[in-house]
Design a protein around this motif. Structure first.
Motif, PDB file in Angstrom:
ATOM      1  N   ILE A   2       0.847  -1.193   0.000  1.00  0.00           N
ATOM      2  CA  ILE A   2       0.000   0.000   0.000  1.00  0.00           C
ATOM      3  C   ILE A   2       0.880   1.238   0.000  1.00  0.00           C
ATOM      4  O   ILE A   2       1.834   1.330   0.776  1.00  0.00           O
ATOM      5  CB  ILE A   2      -0.928   0.033   1.231  1.00  0.00           C
ATOM      6  N   GLU A   4       0.514   5.082   0.852  1.00  0.00           N
ATOM      7  CA  GLU A   4      -0.311   6.145   1.422  1.00  0.00           C
ATOM      8  C   GLU A   4       0.298   7.483   1.029  1.00  0.00           C
ATOM      9  O   GLU A   4       1.509   7.659   1.090  1.00  0.00           O
ATOM     10  CB  GLU A   4      -0.346   6.019   2.949  1.00  0.00           C
ATOM     11  N   GLN A  17      -5.414   9.805  -5.520  1.00  0.00           N
ATOM     12  CA  GLN A  17      -6.321   8.718  -5.896  1.00  0.00           C
ATOM     13  C   GLN A  17      -6.155   8.379  -7.368  1.00  0.00           C
ATOM     14  O   GLN A  17      -6.071   7.195  -7.736  1.00  0.00           O
ATOM     15  CB  GLN A  17      -7.764   9.130  -5.601  1.00  0.00           C
ATOM     16  N   ALA A  21      -2.778   5.749  -5.458  1.00  0.00           N
ATOM     17  CA  ALA A  21      -2.547   5.608  -4.016  1.00  0.00           C
ATOM     18  C   ALA A  21      -3.598   4.694  -3.408  1.00  0.00           C
ATOM     19  O   ALA A  21      -4.745   4.651  -3.860  1.00  0.00           O
ATOM     20  CB  ALA A  21      -2.573   6.975  -3.340  1.00  0.00           C
ATOM     21  N   ARG A  23      -4.321   4.858  -0.014  1.00  0.00           N
ATOM     22  CA  ARG A  23      -4.927   5.510   1.148  1.00  0.00           C
ATOM     23  C   ARG A  23      -4.432   6.954   1.186  1.00  0.00           C
ATOM     24  O   ARG A  23      -3.341   7.273   0.741  1.00  0.00           O
ATOM     25  CB  ARG A  23      -4.521   4.781   2.430  1.00  0.00           C
ATOM     26  N   ILE A  24      -5.257   7.832   1.750  1.00  0.00           N
ATOM     27  CA  ILE A  24      -4.928   9.246   1.897  1.00  0.00           C
ATOM     28  C   ILE A  24      -4.765   9.588   3.367  1.00  0.00           C
ATOM     29  O   ILE A  24      -5.575   9.185   4.207  1.00  0.00           O
ATOM     30  CB  ILE A  24      -6.039  10.150   1.311  1.00  0.00           C
ATOM     31  N   GLU A  25      -3.705  10.339   3.688  1.00  0.00           N
ATOM     32  CA  GLU A  25      -3.625  11.042   4.969  1.00  0.00           C
ATOM     33  C   GLU A  25      -3.830  12.513   4.649  1.00  0.00           C
ATOM     34  O   GLU A  25      -2.963  13.173   4.084  1.00  0.00           O
ATOM     35  CB  GLU A  25      -2.272  10.852   5.644  1.00  0.00           C
ATOM     36  N   TYR A  54      -7.777   8.915   5.934  1.00  0.00           N
ATOM     37  CA  TYR A  54      -7.355   9.168   7.305  1.00  0.00           C
ATOM     38  C   TYR A  54      -7.020  10.647   7.428  1.00  0.00           C
ATOM     39  O   TYR A  54      -6.566  11.270   6.463  1.00  0.00           O
ATOM     40  CB  TYR A  54      -6.125   8.330   7.670  1.00  0.00           C
ATOM     41  N   THR A 118      -3.621   5.545  13.209  1.00  0.00           N
ATOM     42  CA  THR A 118      -2.189   5.493  12.912  1.00  0.00           C
ATOM     43  C   THR A 118      -1.466   6.375  13.921  1.00  0.00           C
ATOM     44  O   THR A 118      -1.900   7.502  14.178  1.00  0.00           O
ATOM     45  CB  THR A 118      -1.905   6.020  11.493  1.00  0.00           C
ATOM     46  N   MET A 174       5.118   1.530   8.965  1.00  0.00           N
ATOM     47  CA  MET A 174       5.051   2.203   7.667  1.00  0.00           C
ATOM     48  C   MET A 174       6.170   3.232   7.519  1.00  0.00           C
ATOM     49  O   MET A 174       6.147   4.287   8.166  1.00  0.00           O
ATOM     50  CB  MET A 174       3.683   2.890   7.516  1.00  0.00           C
ATOM     51  N   GLU A 195       3.655  -1.306   3.856  1.00  0.00           N
ATOM     52  CA  GLU A 195       2.962  -0.044   3.631  1.00  0.00           C
ATOM     53  C   GLU A 195       4.013   1.067   3.614  1.00  0.00           C
ATOM     54  O   GLU A 195       4.971   1.034   4.393  1.00  0.00           O
ATOM     55  CB  GLU A 195       1.937   0.231   4.732  1.00  0.00           C
ATOM     56  N   HIS A 197       4.705   5.526   2.901  1.00  0.00           N
ATOM     57  CA  HIS A 197       4.075   6.848   3.034  1.00  0.00           C
ATOM     58  C   HIS A 197       4.918   7.874   2.291  1.00  0.00           C
ATOM     59  O   HIS A 197       6.138   7.932   2.478  1.00  0.00           O
ATOM     60  CB  HIS A 197       3.991   7.194   4.523  1.00  0.00           C
TER      61      HIS A 197
END
Length: 250
Positions: A2, A4, A17, A21, A23-25, A54, A118, A174, A195, A197
């Motif tokens: 993943i 992020e 997106q 990606a 996932r979004i922070e 997130y 997280t 991560m 994962e 980031h």
């Protein structure tokens, strides 16, 4: 695997997106390490995104030793995220001695209810990362974001590997900070993380035609997550994972 993306706006989140990606922070002020976005940004992002969202819960720049008032602010921000239907929040509180502040973290995590949590890079400022990892696991966090207590994840890769091994799949570790298409394969190989980031941002020139000299440095343009950078990182991660899988199968 993943990827992020730390997205500093709704536009950045949508670019992430589109780039693939996982996932979004969502945050603001990446130049300050990230701060909590507005309720309007959170709501709009939730409406627009189809991937997990997130939200960073951080009321100010600087250290992670927070007052009662700041903790109440964070608690209310978390409650707002839950109401908005976010998938999770990103938080972290330390005490003056450099330990994870367990009572305050428990209070914030309780406010998150069933949402994911997280523990952010406050982790990298702890006195003993190996002990801090056990604290974060005891809090019930899903993952910890870390650069291995160094300026970048590639510099901290050895410690990140230790954390991954110590976690024994009890929590996701991560790597983040300076993650790019150039180094994500090495990070995967060295750390064993699943994962990653990144911010993957670039500066978009200002569309202002009138730029008085006095204000030129205020109109340099917006920093935004870049679709092509993200696609490149996702592709590099996929290639590295496939190569690792083939090697393991031999």
């Amino acid at each position: 695997m993943i990827l992020e993306i730390a997205a500093n706006s709704v536009a950045s989140a949508l670019a992430a997106q589109e780039g693939g990606a996982g996932r979004i922070e969502l945050c603001t002020a990446l130049e300050l390490g990230g701060l909590t976005p507005s309720s309007a940004q959170i709501t709009l992002a939730r409406e627009q995104l189809t991937i997990p969202l997130y939200v960073l819960i951080r009321p100010r720049a600087g250290d992670f030793l927070y007052s009662d008032l700041e903790c109440e602010t964070m608690l209310r921000d978390i409650e707002a995220c839950v109401r908005a239907g976010c998938d999770g929040v990103v938080l972290g509180v330390l005490d003056a001695g450099g330990q994870v502040d367990m009572p305050r973290c428990r209070s914030l995590i309780s406010a998150a209810g069933d949402s994911g949590v997280t523990f952010h890079r406050a982790f990298d400022l702890t006195r003993d990362p190996l002990s801090a990892l056990e604290d974060v696991i005891a809090l019930g966090c899903e993952r910890v974001l870390t650069s291995g207590a160094q300026a970048s994840a590639i510099e901290g890769a050895t410690l990140i590997r230790q954390l991954v091994e110590l976690s024994a799949a009890r929590i996701a570790v991560m790597p983040g900070a300076g993650v790019s298409a150039r180094n994500i394969g090495e990070l995967l190989a060295v750390t064993g993380a699943r994962e990653f980031h990144a911010s993957a941002k670039c500066q978009h020139p200002s569309a202002m035609q009138w730029q008085p000299p006095l204000l030129t440095d205020m109109q340099d343009g917006e920093w935004r997550s870049d679709v092509e950078q993200i696609r490149t990182i996702v592709a590099a991660l996929g290639s590295a994972f496939e190569a690792r899988s083939r090697a393991s199968a031999v």
